[in-house]
Structure formats: C-alpha cells, structure tokens
Design a protein around this motif. Structure first.
Motif, mmCIF file in Angstrom:
data_model
loop_
_atom_site.group_PDB
_atom_site.id
_atom_site.type_symbol
_atom_site.label_atom_id
_atom_site.label_comp_id
_atom_site.label_asym_id
_atom_site.label_seq_id
_atom_site.Cartn_x
_atom_site.Cartn_y
_atom_site.Cartn_z
ATOM 1 N N ALA A 82 40.008 -8.451 22.114
ATOM 2 C CA ALA A 82 40.619 -9.402 21.174
ATOM 3 C C ALA A 82 41.918 -8.897 20.563
ATOM 4 N N GLY A 83 42.322 -7.660 20.901
ATOM 5 C CA GLY A 83 43.580 -7.154 20.346
ATOM 6 C C GLY A 83 43.594 -5.641 20.276
ATOM 7 N N PRO A 84 44.760 -5.045 19.936
ATOM 8 C CA PRO A 84 44.865 -3.583 19.886
ATOM 9 C C PRO A 84 43.992 -2.979 18.789
ATOM 10 N N VAL A 85 43.442 -1.804 19.087
ATOM 11 C CA VAL A 85 42.501 -1.135 18.181
ATOM 12 C C VAL A 85 43.021 0.249 17.827
ATOM 13 N N VAL A 86 42.873 0.633 16.564
ATOM 14 C CA VAL A 86 43.081 2.028 16.174
ATOM 15 C C VAL A 86 41.725 2.553 15.712
ATOM 16 N N SER A 87 41.411 3.803 16.095
ATOM 17 C CA SER A 87 40.084 4.331 15.802
ATOM 18 C C SER A 87 40.139 5.851 15.684
ATOM 19 N N ASN A 88 39.231 6.409 14.875
ATOM 20 C CA ASN A 88 39.117 7.873 14.807
ATOM 21 C C ASN A 88 38.086 8.304 15.855
ATOM 22 N N ALA A 89 38.432 8.088 17.118
ATOM 23 C CA ALA A 89 37.473 8.217 18.216
ATOM 24 C C ALA A 89 36.963 9.633 18.416
ATOM 25 N N LEU A 90 37.630 10.639 17.864
ATOM 26 C CA LEU A 90 37.168 12.012 18.088
ATOM 27 C C LEU A 90 36.244 12.496 16.977
ATOM 28 N N GLY A 91 35.924 11.596 16.046
ATOM 29 C CA GLY A 91 34.886 11.935 15.089
ATOM 30 C C GLY A 91 35.331 12.614 13.804
ATOM 31 N N ALA A 92 36.651 12.679 13.498
ATOM 32 C CA ALA A 92 37.074 13.213 12.182
ATOM 33 C C ALA A 92 36.798 12.103 11.171
ATOM 34 N N ASN A 93 35.621 12.178 10.498
ATOM 35 C CA ASN A 93 35.089 10.981 9.841
ATOM 36 C C ASN A 93 35.048 11.041 8.315
ATOM 37 N N MET A 94 35.824 11.969 7.719
ATOM 38 C CA MET A 94 35.963 11.977 6.264
ATOM 39 C C MET A 94 37.352 11.407 5.927
ATOM 40 N N PRO A 95 37.637 11.124 4.651
ATOM 41 C CA PRO A 95 38.875 10.394 4.340
ATOM 42 C C PRO A 95 40.144 10.961 4.968
ATOM 43 N N ALA A 96 40.295 12.290 5.023
ATOM 44 C CA ALA A 96 41.527 12.864 5.593
ATOM 45 C C ALA A 96 41.655 12.521 7.079
ATOM 46 N N GLY A 97 40.573 12.692 7.838
ATOM 47 C CA GLY A 97 40.609 12.391 9.271
ATOM 48 C C GLY A 97 40.827 10.914 9.539
ATOM 49 N N ILE A 98 40.221 10.062 8.696
ATOM 50 C CA ILE A 98 40.361 8.603 8.854
ATOM 51 C C ILE A 98 41.804 8.191 8.569
ATOM 52 N N THR A 99 42.372 8.737 7.504
ATOM 53 C CA THR A 99 43.771 8.428 7.140
ATOM 54 C C THR A 99 44.698 8.815 8.286
ATOM 55 N N SER A 100 44.469 10.010 8.837
ATOM 56 C CA SER A 100 45.293 10.498 9.941
ATOM 57 C C SER A 100 45.211 9.558 11.141
ATOM 58 N N ALA A 101 43.998 9.091 11.471
ATOM 59 C CA ALA A 101 43.819 8.187 12.617
ATOM 60 C C ALA A 101 44.563 6.869 12.389
ATOM 61 N N LEU A 102 44.397 6.286 11.205
ATOM 62 C CA LEU A 102 45.030 4.985 10.942
ATOM 63 C C LEU A 102 46.551 5.100 10.904
ATOM 64 N N ALA A 103 47.053 6.267 10.504
ATOM 65 C CA ALA A 103 48.512 6.458 10.457
ATOM 66 C C ALA A 103 49.127 6.384 11.848
ATOM 67 N N GLY A 104 48.311 6.601 12.880
ATOM 68 C CA GLY A 104 48.841 6.563 14.249
ATOM 69 C C GLY A 104 48.741 5.203 14.904
ATOM 70 N N GLY A 105 48.301 4.171 14.171
ATOM 71 C CA GLY A 105 48.039 2.878 14.829
ATOM 72 C C GLY A 105 48.799 1.729 14.233
ATOM 73 N N SER A 106 50.145 1.847 14.194
ATOM 74 C CA SER A 106 50.941 0.844 13.480
ATOM 75 C C SER A 106 50.873 -0.555 14.093
ATOM 76 N N ASP A 107 50.572 -0.664 15.406
ATOM 77 C CA ASP A 107 50.552 -2.006 16.028
ATOM 78 C C ASP A 107 49.155 -2.597 16.097
ATOM 79 N N ALA A 108 48.158 -1.904 15.559
ATOM 80 C CA ALA A 108 46.778 -2.331 15.767
ATOM 81 C C ALA A 108 46.440 -3.579 14.952
ATOM 82 N N LYS A 109 45.471 -4.326 15.497
ATOM 83 C CA LYS A 109 44.911 -5.481 14.793
ATOM 84 C C LYS A 109 43.580 -5.089 14.139
ATOM 85 N N PHE A 110 42.824 -4.228 14.844
ATOM 86 C CA PHE A 110 41.502 -3.806 14.364
ATOM 87 C C PHE A 110 41.491 -2.308 14.074
ATOM 88 N N GLY A 111 40.777 -1.922 13.016
ATOM 89 C CA GLY A 111 40.505 -0.510 12.754
ATOM 90 C C GLY A 111 39.015 -0.277 12.893
#
Length: 412
Positions: A82-111
């Motif tokens: 349904a559209g581009p996805v940004v995800s913390n696929a490698l499992g860094a799952n606390m706020p710092a890792g999540i922030t880092s993952a989302l910072a790399g997904g400027s064109d994404a529709k879904f997080g």
C-alpha cells in the motif's frame, strides 16, 4: 495524519543530521550499526524529534516478549503493498533506535515500529499510532524486567484512551487484560504454547481455569474474548470466516501465529489478507534468525531463543532426533544476568538429540541438562562443538548475545 509535508523545524533537521553523522562515525569505527548512539544524540538536540518524525506517518507499534522483530518484518512486507514503509527492522526498539530508524525514512507512508515492552506507553504517546499489535507477555530478563503482571498494568494504563486500533492475542490472559482498557480491540486467536506466566488472573489474582484452548477466571469472570481472526492450521481465518493460506519461508507454529496477527494489522490499513499473506513469503530470515549457514563444511541453522517461551517454541520446530543440537547461553547485560530461567525450560524435549553446550554460562546450562537427564558434551567454542557433532545439519539455539557471537563467528 495529514499535515505540512516537511514537519521538521530547523532544530529537528539539525538533530537528524547530527544523529546520522554520529551513527556513521560509530559504523566506521566498527561499533555496530550506530543507530542507538545516533538516535540518542538526535533526541538530546531535539527531545520532541520522535513525535515530529512520526507525525506524517501512519504508525503501527508492535510489542511483546516474543516475536516482535519477526512480526514487525511481516507487517512491513504486507504494508509495502500500500506504500513505502520505514521500519526499525534490525530490532533497535527503544526510543533512540526508533528515532534513528524514522529519521531515515523521509518518503515513507507507513512506520512499522518494534517497541520494547517497557517503552510501549511512552512511544505510543509520541507517535500517535493508528494500530498497536500486542502478541504476548512472558518472563524475560529477570534482573531488569518487572514481573509480567506489572508490564501488563503499564500497558493497560498507557493504552487507556488511545485512539489506536489494538490488535491483541486473545489466547494470552495478560495481553487481554492489558488491551481491555482500549476502546477499539481486534482479537486474534494466535495461540499460547507457554502458559506458566498466566495461571493467576491478572484482574483479581484468582486461579485461571484452562479447559482446552479456552480460559477464564472462576472468581471474577474475566475470560477469553471471542476472536475475530484466528490461526487455524496453515490458514488464517478472517472476520468473515474465509480461510487464507499462510505462505511463509519461516519455520514453526509461532511464525504462523505472527503471520495471523500481521494479517489482522494489514487489514486495518486496507491491505486484504490474500495480498498480505502472499507478500510475507518474501521474508526468509530476520536479523539472522532461521538462517542456514555453511561453517566448517556443515549446514548450521541459527535459532534465537531468549526466554522459556521462546525455547519451548524453538524445540517444537527443530528437526527430529538424532539431529545434533548446539545450545549457547550467555548472561550479559542485554540477556539479563540472572540465569534462573533455565530451570523453567523443559529440556526433556531434547531427548535423543546429541547435545553440545557452549557460551559464557555453559556450566549453568550443563547443570540444568544433568537434572533433566540429558546426555551432552560441554565444549570450549562453536568450532569444537561442530567438529564433535555427528553428521547432518546442526540446529544451533542461542540466547541474545550468544546469538550475536555466533553470527560473528560464522560471518553472517
């Protein structure tokens, strides 16, 4: 979720740039992906950065003790329909890792975001998710994690009043109790193999009755809700009663359960079950888990199991005896330093397998296997264990940091 196409203030942009620079420096120094340190720096510079990065995304949060990383991958694959996805696929799952993952997904529709159980309420506040998937709660990292009922209470309080659709496992009483404070819950019958964390009622403390697959509290009437989605053998049953085949390369019943929950999440975003389940076939391995690797001219299958619930599921998917099995257990910070959980695992399920024991806490594990009447050999390292193992593919089961050690050794 609509809004200004560039939600980032100059300060937020500076924070993202600085975080990426620190992450790159960390990678160049050979200290891992750098995502956590990069995220920490970015959040220091702009404490609201996670909320800003999430505001243009349709967000799914995934939390549980077991299955978070795999389910996050399956949902991400399904939503890519349904559209581009940004995800913390490698499992860094606390706020710092999540922030880092989302910072790399400027064109994404879904997080699609995996969240450590203890951080779920805070991340949900920051990201205003459209959907939250709750899979299970069981004992894990005994020295640092609160006991499971306290985690369920944190979830229950943190999710009360959330506008998110909560997709929750109807077979785990702790998850049901946690999710019941939410206004909009989709129940999935995903199963629960490990039941030893849910014999007392989370609502009143009474004894849970468990006839067949059902459960209820005989004292306060708290009971299993009627699911609208269900795992049935190799199919997912949707709310209309249609059965959709599960296409997975990942092994085992637990991953079929993860696929059932993922299909229910995808439906919240309008992706039909058939499309979602077909796309999940793309996932072959998750951060090295389930990979079959060549090492010393042998095939090794790498399996992660980090708490009693995970070990139980893993034992159910290994090849039958006399397939050799290597077990590796550490007790470093990321694993939890308390190894008393080893006594909760039913190692008699390994009877008939040649067993080889490695890892920092191999002697703790050896004592446990001795009491379980298993025959085994304690080895110095993976190389020695592989040399001693009889012919055929070897199943290698390891807890968290032991798994990372193995991946480094086999070059995976």
């Amino acid at each position: 979720m609509a809004g200004n196409s560039d939600p980032l203030t100059p300060r937020a942009k500076l924070a993202v740039t600085a975080g990426k620079a620190v992450a790159a420096a960390s990678r160049a120094a050979g200290r891992g992906s750098g995502s956590v340190i990069g995220g920490r720096v970015a959040l220091k510079l702009d404490p609201d950065l996670l909320a800003r990065l999430a505001q243009n995304l349709d967000v799914v949060l995934v939390s549980a003790t077991n299955g978070k990383t795999t389910t996050t991958r399956l949902i991400a694959e399904a939503l890519r329909a349904a559209g581009p996805v940004v995800s913390n696929a490698l499992g860094a799952n606390m706020p710092a890792g999540i922030t880092s993952a989302l910072a790399g997904g400027s064109d994404a529709k879904f997080g699609v975001i995996e969240v450590d159980e203890k951080y779920l309420a805070g991340v949900a506040r920051d990201t205003d998710p459209k959907c939250i998937a709750l899979l299970n709660l069981s004992r894990d990292q005994l020295d640092r994690a609160a006991e499971t009922r306290m985690l369920a209470e944190n979830w229950r309080e943190g999710l009360a009043g959330s506008k998110a659709v909560v997709v929750a496992n109807a077979d785990d009483p702790l998850v049901v109790w946690a999710a019941s404070s939410s206004a909009n819950v989709v129940w999935v019958a995903a199963g629960q193999m490990w039941k030893d964390d849910a014999w007392s009622c989370p609502s009143c403390g009474g004894v849970m009755q468990r006839p067949g697959d059902d459960w209820y509290c005989g004292e306060c009437g708290f009971r299993r809700p009627t699911p609208s989605w269900a795992l049935s053998g190799d199919h997912v049953l949707d709310p209309h009663g249609s059965a959709w085949p599960i296409h997975l390369q990942l092994p085992g019943r637990a991953n079929k359960a993860n696929a059932a929950s993922s299909a229910a999440v995808a439906a919240v975003f309008g992706v039909p079950p058939q499309v979602a389940l077909e796309r999940m076939y793309q996932v072959q391995a998750v951060a090295g888990r389930y990979d079959v690797v060549q090492f010393q001219d042998r095939d090794l299958r790498l399996l992660l199991a980090k708490n009693p619930a995970g070990w139980l599921e893993t034992f159910s998917l290994i090849d039958p005896p006399p397939t050799p099995v290597i077990l590796s257990v550490n007790a470093r910070g990321a694993d939890g330093t308390d190894t008393s959980w080893l006594w909760d695992v039913d190692y008699t399920r390994l009877t008939g397998h040649p067993i080889f024991v490695i890892g920092d806490r191999k002697l703790d594990l050896a004592v446990r296997l001795e009491v379980a009447n298993q025959s085994f050999q304690v080895c110095d390292n993976l190389d020695q264990a592989v040399q001693l193992a009889p012919p055929g593919r070897i199943e290698v089961i390891a807890n968290y940091t032991a798994f990372q050690d193995l991946r480094r050794r086999v070059g995976n």
